[in-house]
Design a protein around this motif. Sequence first.
Motif, PDB file in Angstrom:
ATOM      1  N   GLN A  74       0.755  -1.117  -0.056  1.00 16.63           N
ATOM      2  CA  GLN A  74       0.046  -0.097   0.053  1.00 16.63           C
ATOM      3  C   GLN A  74       1.055   1.488  -0.042  1.00 16.63           C
ATOM      4  N   GLU A  75       1.871   1.201   0.639  1.00 20.94           N
ATOM      5  CA  GLU A  75       2.793   2.406   0.726  1.00 20.94           C
ATOM      6  C   GLU A  75       3.456   2.633  -0.727  1.00 20.94           C
ATOM      7  N   LYS A  76       3.933   1.582  -1.164  1.00 19.91           N
ATOM      8  CA  LYS A  76       4.620   1.583  -2.635  1.00 19.91           C
ATOM      9  C   LYS A  76       3.485   2.173  -3.565  1.00 19.91           C
ATOM     10  N   HIS A  77       2.352   1.712  -3.466  1.00 25.14           N
ATOM     11  CA  HIS A  77       1.302   2.195  -4.297  1.00 25.14           C
ATOM     12  C   HIS A  77       1.164   3.956  -4.198  1.00 25.14           C
ATOM     13  N   LEU A  78       0.878   4.210  -2.992  1.00 20.15           N
ATOM     14  CA  LEU A  78       0.702   5.729  -2.699  1.00 20.15           C
ATOM     15  C   LEU A  78       2.030   6.457  -3.186  1.00 20.15           C
ATOM     16  N   TRP A  79       3.108   5.883  -2.905  1.00 22.02           N
ATOM     17  CA  TRP A  79       4.358   6.576  -3.125  1.00 22.02           C
ATOM     18  C   TRP A  79       4.450   6.556  -4.827  1.00 22.02           C
ATOM     19  N   TYR A  80       4.661   5.505  -5.343  1.00 27.61           N
ATOM     20  CA  TYR A  80       4.945   5.351  -6.856  1.00 27.61           C
ATOM     21  C   TYR A  80       3.798   5.956  -7.810  1.00 27.61           C
ATOM     22  N   ASP A  81       2.537   5.863  -7.270  1.00 29.54           N
ATOM     23  CA  ASP A  81       1.402   6.237  -8.193  1.00 29.54           C
ATOM     24  C   ASP A  81       0.635   7.611  -7.794  1.00 29.54           C
ATOM     25  N   PHE A  82       1.379   8.352  -6.805  1.00 34.97           N
ATOM     26  CA  PHE A  82       0.905   9.642  -6.291  1.00 34.97           C
ATOM     27  C   PHE A  82       1.742  10.493  -5.675  1.00 34.97           C
ATOM     28  N   LEU A  83       2.443  10.195  -4.558  1.00 26.00           N
ATOM     29  CA  LEU A  83       3.085  11.009  -3.982  1.00 26.00           C
ATOM     30  C   LEU A  83       4.662  11.520  -4.295  1.00 26.00           C
ATOM     31  N   ARG A  84       4.878  10.311  -4.972  1.00 27.91           N
ATOM     32  CA  ARG A  84       6.198  10.727  -5.447  1.00 27.91           C
ATOM     33  C   ARG A  84       6.447  12.091  -6.534  1.00 27.91           C
ATOM     34  N   TYR A  85       5.491  12.138  -7.406  1.00 32.06           N
ATOM     35  CA  TYR A  85       5.322  13.314  -8.383  1.00 32.06           C
ATOM     36  C   TYR A  85       4.505  14.239  -7.959  1.00 32.06           C
ATOM     37  N   TYR A  86       3.982  14.355  -6.669  1.00 28.69           N
ATOM     38  CA  TYR A  86       3.207  15.287  -6.027  1.00 28.69           C
ATOM     39  C   TYR A  86       3.749  16.880  -6.340  1.00 28.69           C
ATOM     40  N   PRO A  87       3.205  17.758  -6.650  1.00 28.32           N
ATOM     41  CA  PRO A  87       3.569  19.078  -6.836  1.00 28.32           C
ATOM     42  C   PRO A  87       4.267  19.581  -5.593  1.00 28.32           C
ATOM     43  N   VAL A  88       4.020  19.196  -4.322  1.00 23.14           N
ATOM     44  CA  VAL A  88       4.555  19.729  -3.094  1.00 23.14           C
ATOM     45  C   VAL A  88       5.517  18.542  -2.798  1.00 23.14           C
ATOM     46  N   LYS A  89       6.620  18.763  -2.475  1.00 21.64           N
ATOM     47  CA  LYS A  89       7.593  17.602  -1.968  1.00 21.64           C
ATOM     48  C   LYS A  89       7.181  16.828  -0.661  1.00 21.64           C
ATOM     49  N   ILE A  90       7.221  15.511  -0.868  1.00 25.18           N
ATOM     50  CA  ILE A  90       6.785  14.556   0.164  1.00 25.18           C
ATOM     51  C   ILE A  90       7.922  13.725   0.289  1.00 25.18           C
ATOM     52  N   TYR A  91       8.351  13.451   1.529  1.00 30.41           N
ATOM     53  CA  TYR A  91       9.440  12.295   1.801  1.00 30.41           C
ATOM     54  C   TYR A  91       8.843  11.114   2.258  1.00 30.41           C
ATOM     55  N   LYS A  92       9.314  10.106   2.083  1.00 28.24           N
ATOM     56  CA  LYS A  92       8.983   8.801   2.334  1.00 28.24           C
ATOM     57  C   LYS A  92       9.833   8.209   3.732  1.00 28.24           C
ATOM     58  N   GLN A  93       9.378   7.618   4.553  1.00 25.38           N
ATOM     59  CA  GLN A  93      10.174   7.252   6.043  1.00 25.38           C
ATOM     60  C   GLN A  93      11.122   8.091   6.257  1.00 25.38           C
ATOM     61  N   ARG A  94      10.141   9.356   6.903  1.00 35.00           N
ATOM     62  CA  ARG A  94      11.040  10.495   7.355  1.00 35.00           C
ATOM     63  C   ARG A  94      11.319  10.467   8.944  1.00 35.00           C
ATOM     64  N   ILE A  95      12.437  10.497   9.509  1.00 35.01           N
ATOM     65  CA  ILE A  95      12.580  10.469  10.863  1.00 35.01           C
ATOM     66  C   ILE A  95      12.290  11.707  11.534  1.00 35.01           C
ATOM     67  N   ILE A  96      11.317  11.726  12.620  1.00 30.12           N
ATOM     68  CA  ILE A  96      10.683  12.935  13.201  1.00 30.12           C
ATOM     69  C   ILE A  96      10.639  12.531  14.674  1.00 30.12           C
ATOM     70  N   ASP A  97      11.637  13.273  15.569  1.00 28.91           N
ATOM     71  CA  ASP A  97      11.761  12.935  16.807  1.00 28.91           C
ATOM     72  C   ASP A  97      12.381  11.431  17.006  1.00 28.91           C
ATOM     73  N   ASN A  98      11.474  10.426  17.844  1.00 26.60           N
ATOM     74  CA  ASN A  98      12.023   8.924  17.696  1.00 26.60           C
ATOM     75  C   ASN A  98      11.205   8.136  17.111  1.00 26.60           C
ATOM     76  N   PHE A  99      10.462   8.780  15.849  1.00 28.33           N
ATOM     77  CA  PHE A  99       9.646   7.977  15.318  1.00 28.33           C
ATOM     78  C   PHE A  99       9.905   8.206  13.757  1.00 28.33           C
ATOM     79  N   ILE A 100       9.480   7.081  12.987  1.00 24.47           N
ATOM     80  CA  ILE A 100       9.532   7.498  11.429  1.00 24.47           C
ATOM     81  C   ILE A 100       8.085   7.458  10.944  1.00 24.47           C
ATOM     82  N   ALA A 101       8.151   8.640  10.440  1.00 28.22           N
ATOM     83  CA  ALA A 101       6.746   8.927   9.493  1.00 28.22           C
ATOM     84  C   ALA A 101       6.560   7.998   8.042  1.00 28.22           C
TER      85      ALA A 101
END
Length: 135
Positions: A23-50
Amino acid sequence: EPLKKNNELLNVARILRRNMTRQEKHLWYDFLRYYPVKIYKQRIIDNFIADFYCHKVKLVIEIDGSQHYTDEGERYDDNRSKTLERYGLRIVRFSNLEVDKNFEGVCLHIDKIVNEILKSPQAQALLKLFGGKNG
């Protein structure tokens, strides 16, 4: 407060990026990767990975598998959400089932949230002040 990052999670984040769920691959490769506003995958924030993070609009996008619906999973997610919200981040969650059964709806919902945030008076003021740089 600026986002903190636990660098001890760098290897875990790399592994998660290489081993995204279907599901993450589908959302990333088919939508978020080329979204006009930059989106990062598996981003570390504090002690968590979004799963996904958009710095420009301070949005965390989570795709939840079945482990999130146990009592322990819900407690973990609640603690995590409270930590992320302290940074002024907004969290939006979708289940694997939603991504599988209503992919277009998930994408439209993300787009709606991003655009609502970008059109807010606060966002307009910040974009003017900082020039809308991605981070």
